[in-house]
Design a protein around this motif. Structure first.
Motif, PDB file in Angstrom:
ATOM      1  N   ASN A 116      21.344   5.237  -1.234  1.00 42.88           N
ATOM      2  CA  ASN A 116      21.896   5.442  -2.573  1.00 42.88           C
ATOM      3  C   ASN A 116      20.905   6.308  -3.336  1.00 42.88           C
ATOM      4  OD1 ASN A 116      21.914   3.916  -5.686  1.00 42.88           O
ATOM      5  ND2 ASN A 116      23.808   4.730  -4.864  1.00 42.88           N
ATOM      6  N   GLY A 117      21.426   7.243  -4.104  1.00 41.19           N
ATOM      7  CA  GLY A 117      20.544   8.129  -4.866  1.00 41.19           C
ATOM      8  C   GLY A 117      21.336   9.329  -5.354  1.00 41.19           C
ATOM      9  N   CYS A 118      20.655  10.287  -5.972  1.00 38.79           N
ATOM     10  CA  CYS A 118      21.362  11.479  -6.463  1.00 38.79           C
ATOM     11  C   CYS A 118      20.386  12.622  -6.706  1.00 38.79           C
ATOM     12  CB  CYS A 118      22.102  11.160  -7.762  1.00 38.79           C
ATOM     13  SG  CYS A 118      21.016  10.880  -9.175  1.00 38.79           S
ATOM     14  N   PRO A 119      20.893  13.855  -6.711  1.00 36.84           N
ATOM     15  CA  PRO A 119      20.105  14.970  -7.212  1.00 36.84           C
ATOM     16  C   PRO A 119      20.362  15.128  -8.716  1.00 36.84           C
ATOM     17  CG  PRO A 119      22.025  15.766  -5.989  1.00 36.84           C
ATOM     18  CD  PRO A 119      22.201  14.291  -6.190  1.00 36.84           C
ATOM     19  N   CYS A 120      19.464  15.794  -9.420  1.00 41.44           N
ATOM     20  CA  CYS A 120      19.683  16.051 -10.849  1.00 41.44           C
ATOM     21  C   CYS A 120      19.884  17.552 -11.032  1.00 41.44           C
ATOM     22  CB  CYS A 120      18.464  15.635 -11.682  1.00 41.44           C
ATOM     23  SG  CYS A 120      17.690  14.113 -11.143  1.00 41.44           S
ATOM     24  N   SER A 121      20.361  17.948 -12.199  1.00 41.20           N
ATOM     25  CA  SER A 121      20.423  19.390 -12.443  1.00 41.20           C
ATOM     26  C   SER A 121      19.064  19.863 -12.981  1.00 41.20           C
ATOM     27  CB  SER A 121      21.547  19.709 -13.429  1.00 41.20           C
ATOM     28  OG  SER A 121      21.410  18.896 -14.563  1.00 41.20           O
ATOM     29  N   GLY A 122      18.819  21.156 -12.908  1.00 41.81           N
ATOM     30  CA  GLY A 122      17.568  21.730 -13.414  1.00 41.81           C
ATOM     31  C   GLY A 122      16.350  21.359 -12.609  1.00 41.81           C
ATOM     32  N   GLU A 123      16.506  21.236 -11.283  1.00 42.90           N
ATOM     33  CA  GLU A 123      15.364  20.823 -10.469  1.00 42.90           C
ATOM     34  C   GLU A 123      14.646  21.989  -9.793  1.00 42.90           C
ATOM     35  OE1 GLU A 123      15.754  16.408  -8.957  1.00 42.90           O
ATOM     36  OE2 GLU A 123      17.355  17.594  -8.075  1.00 42.90           O
ATOM     37  N   GLU A 124      15.039  23.228 -10.148  1.00 41.93           N
ATOM     38  CA  GLU A 124      14.401  24.388  -9.515  1.00 41.93           C
ATOM     39  C   GLU A 124      12.945  24.473  -9.952  1.00 41.93           C
ATOM     40  OE1 GLU A 124      17.012  24.603 -11.672  1.00 41.93           O
ATOM     41  OE2 GLU A 124      18.606  24.536 -10.160  1.00 41.93           O
ATOM     42  N   ASN A 125      12.677  23.930 -11.129  1.00 40.87           N
ATOM     43  CA  ASN A 125      11.353  24.018 -11.734  1.00 40.87           C
ATOM     44  C   ASN A 125      10.628  22.686 -11.530  1.00 40.87           C
ATOM     45  OD1 ASN A 125       9.541  23.357 -13.903  1.00 40.87           O
ATOM     46  ND2 ASN A 125      10.257  25.178 -14.990  1.00 40.87           N
ATOM     47  N   ILE A 126       9.417  22.739 -10.983  1.00 34.10           N
ATOM     48  CA  ILE A 126       8.755  21.481 -10.598  1.00 34.10           C
ATOM     49  C   ILE A 126       8.495  20.539 -11.772  1.00 34.10           C
ATOM     50  CG2 ILE A 126       6.463  22.586 -10.499  1.00 34.10           C
ATOM     51  CD1 ILE A 126       5.815  20.354  -8.316  1.00 34.10           C
ATOM     52  N   SER A 127       8.191  21.072 -12.945  1.00 34.68           N
ATOM     53  CA  SER A 127       7.841  20.148 -14.039  1.00 34.68           C
ATOM     54  C   SER A 127       9.048  19.325 -14.484  1.00 34.68           C
ATOM     55  CB  SER A 127       7.204  20.896 -15.214  1.00 34.68           C
ATOM     56  OG  SER A 127       8.087  21.868 -15.684  1.00 34.68           O
ATOM     57  N   THR A 128      10.222  19.957 -14.561  1.00 35.37           N
ATOM     58  CA  THR A 128      11.409  19.160 -14.902  1.00 35.37           C
ATOM     59  C   THR A 128      11.854  18.329 -13.704  1.00 35.37           C
ATOM     60  OG1 THR A 128      12.735  21.129 -14.458  1.00 35.37           O
ATOM     61  CG2 THR A 128      12.323  20.594 -16.758  1.00 35.37           C
ATOM     62  N   ALA A 129      11.636  18.847 -12.497  1.00 34.55           N
ATOM     63  CA  ALA A 129      12.057  18.104 -11.301  1.00 34.55           C
ATOM     64  C   ALA A 129      11.293  16.790 -11.167  1.00 34.55           C
ATOM     65  CB  ALA A 129      11.853  18.956 -10.052  1.00 34.55           C
ATOM     66  N   VAL A 130      10.029  16.799 -11.535  1.00 34.84           N
ATOM     67  CA  VAL A 130       9.208  15.601 -11.379  1.00 34.84           C
ATOM     68  C   VAL A 130       9.479  14.596 -12.502  1.00 34.84           C
ATOM     69  CG1 VAL A 130       6.803  14.810 -11.451  1.00 34.84           C
ATOM     70  CG2 VAL A 130       7.446  16.714  -9.980  1.00 34.84           C
ATOM     71  N   ASP A 131       9.854  15.109 -13.669  1.00 33.43           N
ATOM     72  CA  ASP A 131      10.206  14.217 -14.776  1.00 33.43           C
ATOM     73  C   ASP A 131      11.717  13.948 -14.700  1.00 33.43           C
ATOM     74  OD1 ASP A 131      10.202  12.733 -17.080  1.00 33.43           O
ATOM     75  OD2 ASP A 131      10.234  14.482 -18.411  1.00 33.43           O
ATOM     76  N   ASP A 132      12.134  13.198 -13.682  1.00 34.49           N
ATOM     77  CA  ASP A 132      13.545  13.098 -13.317  1.00 34.49           C
ATOM     78  C   ASP A 132      14.238  11.916 -13.992  1.00 34.49           C
ATOM     79  OD1 ASP A 132      11.905  11.424 -11.810  1.00 34.49           O
ATOM     80  OD2 ASP A 132      13.140  11.550 -10.010  1.00 34.49           O
ATOM     81  N   LYS A 133      14.461  12.075 -15.292  1.00 34.32           N
ATOM     82  CA  LYS A 133      15.065  11.003 -16.098  1.00 34.32           C
ATOM     83  C   LYS A 133      16.451  10.611 -15.614  1.00 34.32           C
ATOM     84  CE  LYS A 133      12.764  12.237 -20.445  1.00 34.32           C
ATOM     85  NZ  LYS A 133      12.238  13.576 -20.020  1.00 34.32           N
ATOM     86  N   PHE A 134      17.214  11.633 -15.227  1.00 31.49           N
ATOM     87  CA  PHE A 134      18.594  11.363 -14.791  1.00 31.49           C
ATOM     88  C   PHE A 134      18.598  10.455 -13.562  1.00 31.49           C
ATOM     89  CE2 PHE A 134      22.591  12.202 -12.609  1.00 31.49           C
ATOM     90  CZ  PHE A 134      23.515  12.270 -13.648  1.00 31.49           C
ATOM     91  N   ARG A 135      17.745  10.741 -12.574  1.00 27.03           N
ATOM     92  CA  ARG A 135      17.692   9.927 -11.350  1.00 27.03           C
ATOM     93  C   ARG A 135      17.217   8.502 -11.648  1.00 27.03           C
ATOM     94  NH1 ARG A 135      15.020  13.149  -8.742  1.00 27.03           N
ATOM     95  NH2 ARG A 135      16.624  14.149  -7.499  1.00 27.03           N
ATOM     96  N   ARG A 136      16.229   8.381 -12.500  1.00 23.00           N
ATOM     97  CA  ARG A 136      15.748   7.055 -12.940  1.00 23.00           C
ATOM     98  C   ARG A 136      16.876   6.229 -13.504  1.00 23.00           C
ATOM     99  NH1 ARG A 136      10.282   6.275 -16.151  1.00 23.00           N
ATOM    100  NH2 ARG A 136      11.486   4.523 -16.931  1.00 23.00           N
ATOM    101  N   TRP A 137      17.621   6.910 -14.351  1.00 26.48           N
ATOM    102  CA  TRP A 137      18.753   6.255 -15.026  1.00 26.48           C
ATOM    103  C   TRP A 137      19.795   5.819 -14.005  1.00 26.48           C
ATOM    104  CZ3 TRP A 137      23.673   8.924 -16.437  1.00 26.48           C
ATOM    105  CH2 TRP A 137      24.447   8.190 -17.341  1.00 26.48           C
ATOM    106  N   TYR A 138      20.119   6.722 -13.071  1.00 27.30           N
ATOM    107  CA  TYR A 138      21.077   6.407 -11.999  1.00 27.30           C
ATOM    108  C   TYR A 138      20.605   5.191 -11.202  1.00 27.30           C
ATOM    109  CZ  TYR A 138      23.808   7.123  -7.671  1.00 27.30           C
ATOM    110  OH  TYR A 138      24.624   6.953  -6.572  1.00 27.30           O
ATOM    111  N   PHE A 139      19.353   5.215 -10.752  1.00 23.43           N
ATOM    112  CA  PHE A 139      18.814   4.076  -9.999  1.00 23.43           C
ATOM    113  C   PHE A 139      18.914   2.785 -10.819  1.00 23.43           C
ATOM    114  CE2 PHE A 139      15.772   6.937  -7.380  1.00 23.43           C
ATOM    115  CZ  PHE A 139      16.608   6.917  -6.277  1.00 23.43           C
TER     116      PHE A 139
END
Ligand code: PNW
Length: 482
Positions: free
Chosen positions: A387-410
């Protein structure tokens, strides 16, 4: 997106097992290292024109050469379990029962298992996560030849139980038979993409593939029970994926029937023969007629003897969709029970906020309902094996690592598990996040990132994402609450 739903951090049982999951071809690399033979994915990812976004997994995360560091990073999260798959052609390069064994390949997995155990992480091993040896496909079409495949898969499984089984408590035979049958042999978006070749028959072949998987699973489960279970004290089962479905129009009895039928065509196709030792669901026979193979008397006996060997239900789950009934008659190669999947219902309401890929929307209530549906039908403890998901805007490492959307999904999906356990009485024993790290997302290449660890595919550097720290902390907290 608007984070409309709120995570409640609901409790989970103290002995609830959490972990992460991966698959060999998606992370290992080392495509021909140390004697590995080619798999159907090595071939498929090098076709031209490309069917995989121009990308292949020759190197991927290079996990094959970075095992020690990867396990260390995983261990820092406090996981109980790690689910990985064995690349069949790494240990039997040509795949068949009369073909030579590759000891270097065996040494790789043996060492991986030892290192996990040294970190107190329980290995859960998938025997087949989509990478059939190319040679068995060339020789007899792999899944398209039931008897040949059954015999070769049994031989391969026997080798795995013999060499690794003393250290493995949980086995998975096949990952997602639905995807292997439909996506790889009907839609052709996954290897071997068989249906796109001349002389193929999409009306019958996907169902033959499913038949082969069911019988091969039963053969191997029974073999494990007869020859290994007592001395090795492990469990074996299969992993089925599936969305939950809601009717497109609640007021339409056609849509309501279609919704239940879609679940049968997706999940009970495999679940009924495997877990109940039963025939295919009657609704499938009614729609597919003799496009669907029949089990011989001997095969039915095999299914009935094998069914009670399965001790858990391995559940991969990502999202929920609306279902609308299509008008009869169905298309001649229909595989859906004449239904259509949608993400917006008749009132224009979305099933949930979209993630980094269009097919995956956040719908934790559907997850809870599907846990209930599976529990009611099969009465086996459920392990959420992905179970899991990708987020949008993950091309850039700084936003990819601060993955609020995935946290929320989990957070929401773990709350759904808690409700299923404590409010509905469903037995859910574990949760494995997909995935340990960003990896090769099959035909989508390196676009969508499902990892809780970020991988820079230029430098191969690993960086923990916030969702990784979140899982570490939330499992401590949720289990303390109970
Ligand atoms: C799973 N669907 O596949 C696989 O087991 C993984 O290898 C993969 O990386 C992961 O999900 C993410 O995609 C799925 O259409 C493929 O719903 C398709 C679907 C679900 C799961």
């Amino acid at each position: 997106p608007a984070y409309t739903l709120e995570v409640e951090e609901l409790p989970l049982p103290q002995d609830f097992q959490w972990g992460t999951a991966t698959a060999a071809y998606q992370i290992e690399g080392g495509a021909s290292q140390d004697g590995k033979g080619p798999s159907i994915w090595d071939t498929f990812s090098h076709l031209s024109p490309s069917r995989t976004n121009g990308e292949n997994a020759d190197v991927a995360c290079d996990h094959y050469n970075r095992t020690t560091a990867d396990i260390k990073l995983m261990a820092s999260l406090g996981v109980d379990v790690y689910r990985f798959s064995i690349a069949w052609s790494r240990i039997i390069p040509m795949g068949g029962r009369n073909d030579p064994i590759n000891e270097q390949g065996i040494a790789f997995y043996s060492n991986l298992i030892d290192e996990l155990l040294a970190h107190n992480i329980a290995p859960v091993v998938t025997l087949y996560h989509w990478d059939a040896p190319q040679s068995i496909y060339d020789r007899y079409g792999a899944f398209l030849n039931t008897e040949e495949f059954q015999a070769d898969f049994e031989n391969y499984a026997h080798l795995c139980f013999s060499r690794f089984g003393n250290r493995i408590r949980k086995w998975v035979t096949f990952n997602e038979p639905y995807i292997i049958s439909i996506f790889a042999h009907l839609n052709g978006t996954l290897a071997p993409g068989h249906c796109r070749e001349a002389g193929t028959d999409t009306k019958t072949e996907p169902w033959i593939v499913g038949h082969t998987i069911i019988l091969s699973h039963a053969t191997v489960a029974l073999m494990y029970a007869n020859e290994f279970r007592e001395s090795q004290n492990g469990e074996i089962s299969i992993v089925l994926n599936g969305h939950y479905y809601e009717p497109y129009d609640q007021a339409s009895s056609q849509d309501r029937d279609a919704t239940e039928r879609r679940l049968l065509f997706y999940i009970a196709w495999f679940g009924d023969p495997v877990f109940l030792g039963a025939d295919y669901p009657p609704a499938m026979r009614a729609y597919l007629g003799d496009r669907l193979p029949t089990f011989t008397t001997k095969q039915r006996e095999l299914l009935q003897r094998a069914a009670p060997v399965n001790t858990y239900y391995g559940m991969n789950h990502y999202s929920t969709k609306f279902i609308r009934a299509l008008s009869d008659p169905p298309a001649e190669d229909d595989w859906t029970g004449n239904t259509e999947e949608l993400s917006i219902n008749s009132e224009g309401k979305e099933i949930g906020p979209v993630s980094g890929v269009a097919w995956l929307r956040v719908a934790p209530e559907g997850f809870r309902k599907l846990l209930n549906w599976i529990w009611k039908r099969y009465r086996l403890p459920i392990i959420v094996t992905e179970n899991g998901c990708p987020c949008s805007g993950e091309e850039n490492i700084s936003t990819a690592v601060d993955d609020k959307f995935r946290r929320w999904y989990f957070g929401l999906y773990l709350d759904a598990i808690s409700r299923a356990i404590y409010e509905d009485g469903v037995a859910v024993d574990g949760y494995y996040a997909w995935s340990l790290m960003d990896n090769y997302e099959w035909s989508a290449g390196y676009g969508p990132r499902f990892g809780i660890i970020h991988v820079d595919f230029q430098t191969l550097e690993r960086t923990m994402k916030n969702s990784g720290y979140y899982l570490r902390d939330t499992f401590i907290e949720r289990r303390r609450k109970s």
